[in-house]
Motif scaffolding. Structure first.
Motif, PDB file in Angstrom:
ATOM      1  N   GLN A 787       0.843  -1.195   0.000  1.00 46.74           N
ATOM      2  CA  GLN A 787       0.000   0.000   0.000  1.00 46.74           C
ATOM      3  C   GLN A 787       0.884   1.252   0.000  1.00 46.74           C
ATOM      4  OE1 GLN A 787      -3.000   0.072  -0.601  1.00 46.74           O
ATOM      5  NE2 GLN A 787      -4.086  -1.703   0.277  1.00 46.74           N
ATOM      6  N   PRO A 788       0.440   2.309  -0.642  1.00 43.45           N
ATOM      7  CA  PRO A 788      -0.908   2.542  -1.170  1.00 43.45           C
ATOM      8  C   PRO A 788      -1.074   2.202  -2.645  1.00 43.45           C
ATOM      9  CG  PRO A 788       0.273   4.596  -1.203  1.00 43.45           C
ATOM     10  CD  PRO A 788       1.234   3.573  -0.658  1.00 43.45           C
ATOM     11  N   LEU A 789      -0.107   1.463  -3.256  1.00 40.15           N
ATOM     12  CA  LEU A 789      -0.211   1.209  -4.687  1.00 40.15           C
ATOM     13  C   LEU A 789      -1.464   0.411  -5.046  1.00 40.15           C
ATOM     14  CD1 LEU A 789       0.946   1.553  -7.463  1.00 40.15           C
ATOM     15  CD2 LEU A 789       2.424  -0.443  -7.067  1.00 40.15           C
ATOM     16  N   PHE A 806       3.881   2.808 -13.602  1.00 37.15           N
ATOM     17  CA  PHE A 806       3.764   4.268 -13.693  1.00 37.15           C
ATOM     18  C   PHE A 806       3.366   4.862 -12.337  1.00 37.15           C
ATOM     19  CE2 PHE A 806       1.253   8.095 -14.397  1.00 37.15           C
ATOM     20  CZ  PHE A 806       2.076   8.846 -15.219  1.00 37.15           C
ATOM     21  N   TRP A 807       2.368   4.248 -11.697  1.00 36.10           N
ATOM     22  CA  TRP A 807       1.859   4.818 -10.450  1.00 36.10           C
ATOM     23  C   TRP A 807       2.750   4.490  -9.248  1.00 36.10           C
ATOM     24  CZ3 TRP A 807      -1.278   8.590 -10.924  1.00 36.10           C
ATOM     25  CH2 TRP A 807      -2.211   8.646 -11.978  1.00 36.10           C
ATOM     26  N   PHE A 808       3.676   3.541  -9.420  1.00 36.12           N
ATOM     27  CA  PHE A 808       4.581   3.249  -8.314  1.00 36.12           C
ATOM     28  C   PHE A 808       5.433   4.465  -7.973  1.00 36.12           C
ATOM     29  CE2 PHE A 808       8.773   1.831  -6.827  1.00 36.12           C
ATOM     30  CZ  PHE A 808       8.403   1.140  -5.669  1.00 36.12           C
ATOM     31  N   ARG A 809       5.675   5.345  -8.935  1.00 37.18           N
ATOM     32  CA  ARG A 809       6.533   6.516  -8.710  1.00 37.18           C
ATOM     33  C   ARG A 809       5.889   7.544  -7.777  1.00 37.18           C
ATOM     34  NH1 ARG A 809       6.825   7.445 -15.019  1.00 37.18           N
ATOM     35  NH2 ARG A 809       7.665   9.516 -14.469  1.00 37.18           N
ATOM     36  N   GLU A 896       3.700  19.733  -4.423  1.00 35.93           N
ATOM     37  CA  GLU A 896       4.646  20.636  -5.065  1.00 35.93           C
ATOM     38  C   GLU A 896       5.918  19.880  -5.464  1.00 35.93           C
ATOM     39  OE1 GLU A 896       4.358  23.712  -5.960  1.00 35.93           O
ATOM     40  OE2 GLU A 896       2.336  24.050  -5.156  1.00 35.93           O
ATOM     41  N   ALA A 897       6.343  19.013  -4.562  1.00 33.11           N
ATOM     42  CA  ALA A 897       7.549  18.237  -4.874  1.00 33.11           C
ATOM     43  C   ALA A 897       7.296  17.280  -6.034  1.00 33.11           C
ATOM     44  CB  ALA A 897       7.989  17.451  -3.636  1.00 33.11           C
ATOM     45  N   LEU A 898       6.110  16.674  -6.060  1.00 33.02           N
ATOM     46  CA  LEU A 898       5.779  15.760  -7.146  1.00 33.02           C
ATOM     47  C   LEU A 898       5.745  16.483  -8.490  1.00 33.02           C
ATOM     48  CD1 LEU A 898       4.824  12.914  -8.024  1.00 33.02           C
ATOM     49  CD2 LEU A 898       2.485  13.699  -7.619  1.00 33.02           C
ATOM     50  N   GLN A 899       5.228  17.691  -8.496  1.00 30.35           N
ATOM     51  CA  GLN A 899       5.181  18.455  -9.737  1.00 30.35           C
ATOM     52  C   GLN A 899       6.582  18.822 -10.234  1.00 30.35           C
ATOM     53  OE1 GLN A 899       2.391  21.517  -8.218  1.00 30.35           O
ATOM     54  NE2 GLN A 899       1.165  21.073 -10.045  1.00 30.35           N
ATOM     55  N   GLY A 900       7.480  18.987  -9.300  1.00 32.45           N
ATOM     56  CA  GLY A 900       8.829  19.345  -9.703  1.00 32.45           C
ATOM     57  C   GLY A 900       9.647  18.163 -10.191  1.00 32.45           C
ATOM     58  N   LYS A 901       9.467  16.985  -9.548  1.00 37.24           N
ATOM     59  CA  LYS A 901      10.313  15.844  -9.876  1.00 37.24           C
ATOM     60  C   LYS A 901       9.640  14.871 -10.854  1.00 37.24           C
ATOM     61  CE  LYS A 901      12.732  15.949  -5.411  1.00 37.24           C
ATOM     62  NZ  LYS A 901      13.077  15.180  -4.198  1.00 37.24           N
ATOM     63  N   GLU A 902       8.312  14.690 -10.707  1.00 43.38           N
ATOM     64  CA  GLU A 902       7.599  13.731 -11.554  1.00 43.38           C
ATOM     65  C   GLU A 902       6.442  14.463 -12.248  1.00 43.38           C
ATOM     66  OE1 GLU A 902       8.496  10.739 -12.094  1.00 43.38           O
ATOM     67  OE2 GLU A 902       9.916  10.320 -10.471  1.00 43.38           O
ATOM     68  N   ARG A 903       6.769  15.342 -13.204  1.00 39.96           N
ATOM     69  CA  ARG A 903       5.745  16.175 -13.838  1.00 39.96           C
ATOM     70  C   ARG A 903       4.722  15.320 -14.604  1.00 39.96           C
ATOM     71  NH1 ARG A 903       4.852  21.296 -14.796  1.00 39.96           N
ATOM     72  NH2 ARG A 903       6.776  21.855 -13.705  1.00 39.96           N
ATOM     73  N   GLU A 904       5.189  14.249 -15.258  1.00 38.15           N
ATOM     74  CA  GLU A 904       4.284  13.401 -16.025  1.00 38.15           C
ATOM     75  C   GLU A 904       3.274  12.731 -15.107  1.00 38.15           C
ATOM     76  OE1 GLU A 904       4.415   9.613 -19.147  1.00 38.15           O
ATOM     77  OE2 GLU A 904       6.226  10.269 -18.077  1.00 38.15           O
ATOM     78  N   VAL A 905       3.742  12.233 -13.975  1.00 37.38           N
ATOM     79  CA  VAL A 905       2.844  11.586 -13.021  1.00 37.38           C
ATOM     80  C   VAL A 905       1.879  12.618 -12.430  1.00 37.38           C
ATOM     81  CG1 VAL A 905       2.701  10.268 -10.878  1.00 37.38           C
ATOM     82  CG2 VAL A 905       4.555   9.825 -12.499  1.00 37.38           C
ATOM     83  N   ALA A 906       2.382  13.810 -12.100  1.00 37.13           N
ATOM     84  CA  ALA A 906       1.536  14.864 -11.541  1.00 37.13           C
ATOM     85  C   ALA A 906       0.436  15.261 -12.522  1.00 37.13           C
ATOM     86  CB  ALA A 906       2.386  16.070 -11.165  1.00 37.13           C
TER      87      ALA A 906
END
Length: 933
Positions: A787-789, A806-809, A896-906
């Protein structure tokens, strides 16, 4: 008081008196605006040149301009006296009367009268000569109308066909004039219509004849003096009763109460008066003794040669007048027509030397002249309370009440119509009721009969220049002069003229009631009008009113029963609760939702409208319909129901028993036991049964959403059982935790245990299908993930095409949180603290809006708070844990951190969030529309 202030006060008082006198100016109702424009320049101009210099403590308005009733203290006796005067004025205002001058005004007026030098000759000529002269044409027309009305239905106030009353035609005319005079004085003094014309109620004639024959039946004719005294006393008594009812309704501000009375009854009564007048016109013209009875002797006399020439010409003349009016209707037409008939009649009779007045009276062409020396006030000689038969008088009370009941309907009909015609915007029904009360009470006290504000006469009078109180007083004076000369006039009135008048009135009233309404009303309403008219005109007025009330109630029941109280019907496939559920549960409920039936009710449920509801419920469990579409729950929504009568409440008891025999649960929603609907259902012991009884009591929910949620939770039990039978780990998809309040419903029934039960079979098939459809081949790989995957993949199922890699990131950005029961996650108006994924438990979201309150449950395997979080707006609801919960939180910092490091996932997460919001908006919109439908 300083000299300049004293002069100013005198000037103001003089101007006030002048304005009051100018109130009585005669002018056309449609020229008031021009008159007002010509007087727009005031005669007194107030300046503040001598005013004290204002300071910072000075009032914004000068003391002399402040409204006196706002002052709380009085420094002088004069001011206290002024306050007392104002109090008395408020009393006069409440009574609806013209205000009398106060003491200061009277003193000023007295000084102006004594001081000859202050007289204005032009003003005196205007008030004494010009204005009265302007009203003469209107007064002449009003007197002529009163004369014609007196000869039409004033003269038949007593049944002239009876020997004991045969010589009282002139007395009826005199009583008519007295009623006109009293009503004219009262209405000219206090009615909002300055030129309103008062006259006798035409409808009293048939009621008076009914009362007369009741008294004759009790007393006989052996004592004519006692009979006349009793009859005329009953007439006056009925006027007092009518006046008191008018006055009470007006002072109690119940003027709108009579608007609830069916208009069809009034129309039928008007038609009945028309039929009665037509028959009376035949009796008067043919000079029949007694009432018109369909006997061989009466019919033979009616069609005898010497009788036909008496009643046929007036009928032809009346039809001719109505035909002319249809194509050429003018205010002067009716008076001119009757004047022409009278003139031609006397020209012809005078031209033939062999015709004398005695022969005309002997052959029924002219009314008999009153006995010599009979005064105009002769009807007062009949009043003798010592010989009145009070037992016979009390027998007429029901007829008097029926007459009163019919009379009070005139005001709310005539007054608004008259206001529209003369463009009067400040009309008060209660004030006019008080005026009618005073007028009728005074009329009865002086020995006369009922009266009211006549619409047609008032319009003609005011349009001819009589729109002033002066004109009304002059009409009263002229009618008094006509009263004095009345007995002499009767002896020269042609019967043909009176017969034509009565025929015309009767045909007009009957035509308006039974011809013009044809095709404009429903068949039942029109039938009611016709029945009332003929029963009242041919048989009895009181019986006609009673039949009318009964038929109006019957028409209401039939018409209301024809309009269904079922606002809408839905299956559970369309009407869903607002609970946020796992995709698998939504899939399952969509397949089995048709086992839930929602019937939305509205309006007032009574014995007539409940029939359609009972038929609908019975149809749901009929053999063929039940086999084709089995039902487990029937939800009756009472949200729009205003009340239930006893018969309708009993019908719900029967429906509950019928549904129970089919093992269908009855669920009630939209009320509480403390509400009016709840109390009505408790009175029939609908909720008396218990769980051990043969027929358990139905379940109640405060709103439709709660009822739908409870039924859905019970249906989900089958899905939960099916899931447990499949070998899988608990992390796969946690079973739904059913709230405690929904467990009261029965999930299964004895019939479901039978082989081939359609409801049970459908549930198991839907559960198996839902598990297969929501478990793709790769789904079994999720059970080994941390979890939470797995939760992400289940919550985002069908919303994204991305796989677990993809969602594991994104998993490192979520934080596990635990919430105890009752703990608040966030409140309405808070800044968003994160995006929640609910792993287990149940959350409750409550929306408190100005439009109303709303709530939704959030089940495990779903999301919470996505829209405010991704849109960076305030929370729109308050969310707390309904049970112990485990959730995964994505905070703004992690986002905010996700948008900076994993833009595609965000970006993909943002798309999923918008899809979830759209899904929720669709569900909420659907529920709102279903609730409002």
């Amino acid at each position: 008081m300083p000299p300049d202030a004293s002069n100013l006060a005198e000037m103001l008082a003089t101007q006030t008196i002048d304005s009051r006198h100018s109130d009585g100016m005669s002018r056309h109702p449609y020229s008031q605006a021009e008159a007002g424009a010509s007087q727009s320049v005031p005669d007194v101009v107030i300046s503040n040149e001598d005013a004290d210099t204002p300071t910072e403590v000075s009032p914004l308005l000068p003391r002399g301009r402040l409204s006196s009733h706002l002052k709380q203290t009085y420094e002088t006796a004069a001011e206290a006296e002024g306050q007392a005067s104002r109090t008395s004025r408020r009393i006069w205002d409440r009574m609806g009367l013209s205000l009398p001058l106060n003491r200061n005004d009277r003193a000023t007026s007295r000084s102006k009268v004594i001081n000859v030098k202050s007289w204005d000759a032009r003003y005196i000529v205007k008030k004494v000569v010009v204005e009265p002269a302007r009203t003469i044409p209107a007064v002449f027309l009003g007197v002529l109308l009163n004369l014609l009305d007196a000869l039409s239905y004033g003269i038949i106030l007593f049944p002239l066909g009876e020997e004991v009353f045969s010589a009282m035609g002139a007395d009826g005319v005199s009583m008519f004039y007295v009623s006109c005079i009293i009503s004219q004085l009262v209405y000219s003094s206090g009615s909002i219509f300055k030129g309103g014309v008062g006259s006798e109620m035409i409808e009293v004639v048939p009621f008076f004849h009914k009362m007369t024959y009741m008294i004759m039946g009790k007393m006989g004719t052996a004592n004519p003096e006692a009979l006349r005294a009793t009859v005329i006393t009953s007439y006056a008594m009925s006027s007092i009763v009518t006046g008191l009812v008018f006055f009470i309704l007006g002072t109690a501000n119940l003027g709108t109460l009579v608007n609830f009375f069916p208009h069809s009854i009034l129309t039928g009564c008007i038609g009945g008066v028309g039929v009665f007048l037509f028959i009376t016109g035949l009796e008067v013209s043919a000079r029949l003794d007694g009432n018109l009875e369909l006997t061989l002797d009466v019919i033979a006399r009616l069609f005898a040669k010497e009788t036909v020439v008496l009643w046929v010409p007036p009928l032809i003349l009346a039809i001719g007048l109505l035909t002319i009016k249809h194509y050429y209707d003018r205010p002067w037409l009716v008076p001119a027509y009757y004047i022409a008939i009278t003139t031609i009649f006397y020209i012809i009779t005078t031209a033939v030397p062999s015709i004398s007045m005695d022969s005309l009276r002997a052959h029924g062409w002219v009314f008999e002249a009153p006995a010599a020396g009979v005064p105009f006030y002769n009807f007062y000689t009949y009043y003798n309370f010592k010989i009145v038969d009070w037992s016979a008088l009390w027998m007429t009370v029901p007829s008097q009440l029926a007459l009163t009941f019919f009379g009070i309907l005139h005001v709310p009909i005539n007054v608004p119509n008259l206001a529209i015609q003369v463009q009067e915007d400040n009309v008060s029904i209660n004030r006019e009721l008080i005026m009618h009360g005073i007028s009728n009470t005074l009329s009865g006290c002086v020995g006369s009969i009922q009266n009211y504000l006549v619409f047609v006469n008032s319009v003609l009078f005011m349009s001819s220049g009589g729109d002033s109180r002066l004109a009304g007083f002059m009409l009263a004076a002229a009618t008094f002069g006509l009263w004095i000369a009345g007995p002499v006039v009767i002896g020269f009135v042609p019967v043909m003229v009176v017969g034509t008048l009565i025929y015309q009135l009767g045909i007009e009233l009957a035509w308006d009631a039974m011809v013009t309404t044809y095709g404009r009303l429903s068949r039942l309403e029109y039938f009611t009008i016709v029945v009332i008219a003929f029963v009242m005109g041919l048989y009895d007025f009181v019986v006609g009113v009673a039949i009318g009330i009964g038929m109006a109630c019957l028409v209401y029941v039939v018409q209301t029963s024809g309009k269904t109280v079922i606002r809408a019907e839905f299956s559970g496939k369309v009407a869903e609760s607002t609970v946020r559920r796992h995709p698998r549960q939504r899939n399952y409920l969509h397949k089995v939702g048709k086992q839930i039936r929602v019937v939305k009710l509205g309006s007032y449920l009574f014995f007539g409208s409940i029939v359609k509801v009972e038929k609908t419920v019975r149809a749901l469990v009929e053999l063929e319909a039940f086999a084709d579409s089995p039902v487990r729950y029937v939800i009756l929504d009472f949200s729009h129901v205003t009340g239930i009568d006893f018969s309708a409440a009993e019908a719900f008891v029967r429906m509950h028993r019928i549904l129970h025999r089919r093992d269908v649960s009855l669920v009630l929603a939209g009320f509480t036991l403390e509400s009016e609907v709840g109390k009505s259902l408790q009175m029939v012991e609908l909720f008396k049964g218990g769980d051990d009884d043969d027929v358990p009591r139905p379940k109640i929910f405060q709103d439709l959403n709660g009822a739908l949620e409870a039924c859905e939770n019970e249906l989900l039990i089958i899905l939960t059982e099916k899931q447990r039978s499949v070998a899988r780990k608990s992390e796969d998809s946690p079973p739904l935790r059913i709230p405690d309040h929904s467990s009261q419903l029965s999930a299964t029934s004895p019939l479901d245990a039978l082989v081939g039960s359609p409801r049970r079979k459908l549930l198991h098939e839907a559960a198996s299908t839902a598990i297969i459809e929501t478990n793709p081949p790769e789904h079994y790989k999720w059970t080994n993930l941390k979890q939470p995957l797995p939760l992400l993949l289940q919550a985002f199922q069908d919303l994204t095409s991305k796989n677990e890699d993809f969602w594991f990131r994104i998993t490192p950005y979520f934080t596990r949180r635990e919430f105890t029961r009752g703990q608040t996650l966030y409140a309405r108006g808070d800044r968003p603290d994160g995006f929640y994924l609910l792993q287990s438990g149940i959350l409750r979201a409550e929306y408190e809006l100005e439009q109303g309150a709303y709530h939704e449950s959030i089940a495990a395997g779903t999301t919470c708070g996505e829209l405010p979080f991704f849109s960076d707006t305030e929370r729109t609801s308050s969310v707390f844990a309904e049970t112990d919960c485990v959730a995964w939180l994505l905070t703004p910092e992690k986002w905010e951190a996700l948008q900076g490091k994993e833009r595609e996932v965000a970006t993909e997460l943002l798309k999923v969030g918008m899809k979830l919001s759209a899904e929720r908006m669709s569900a909420i919109t659907s529920y709102v529309l279903i609730t409002a439908s």
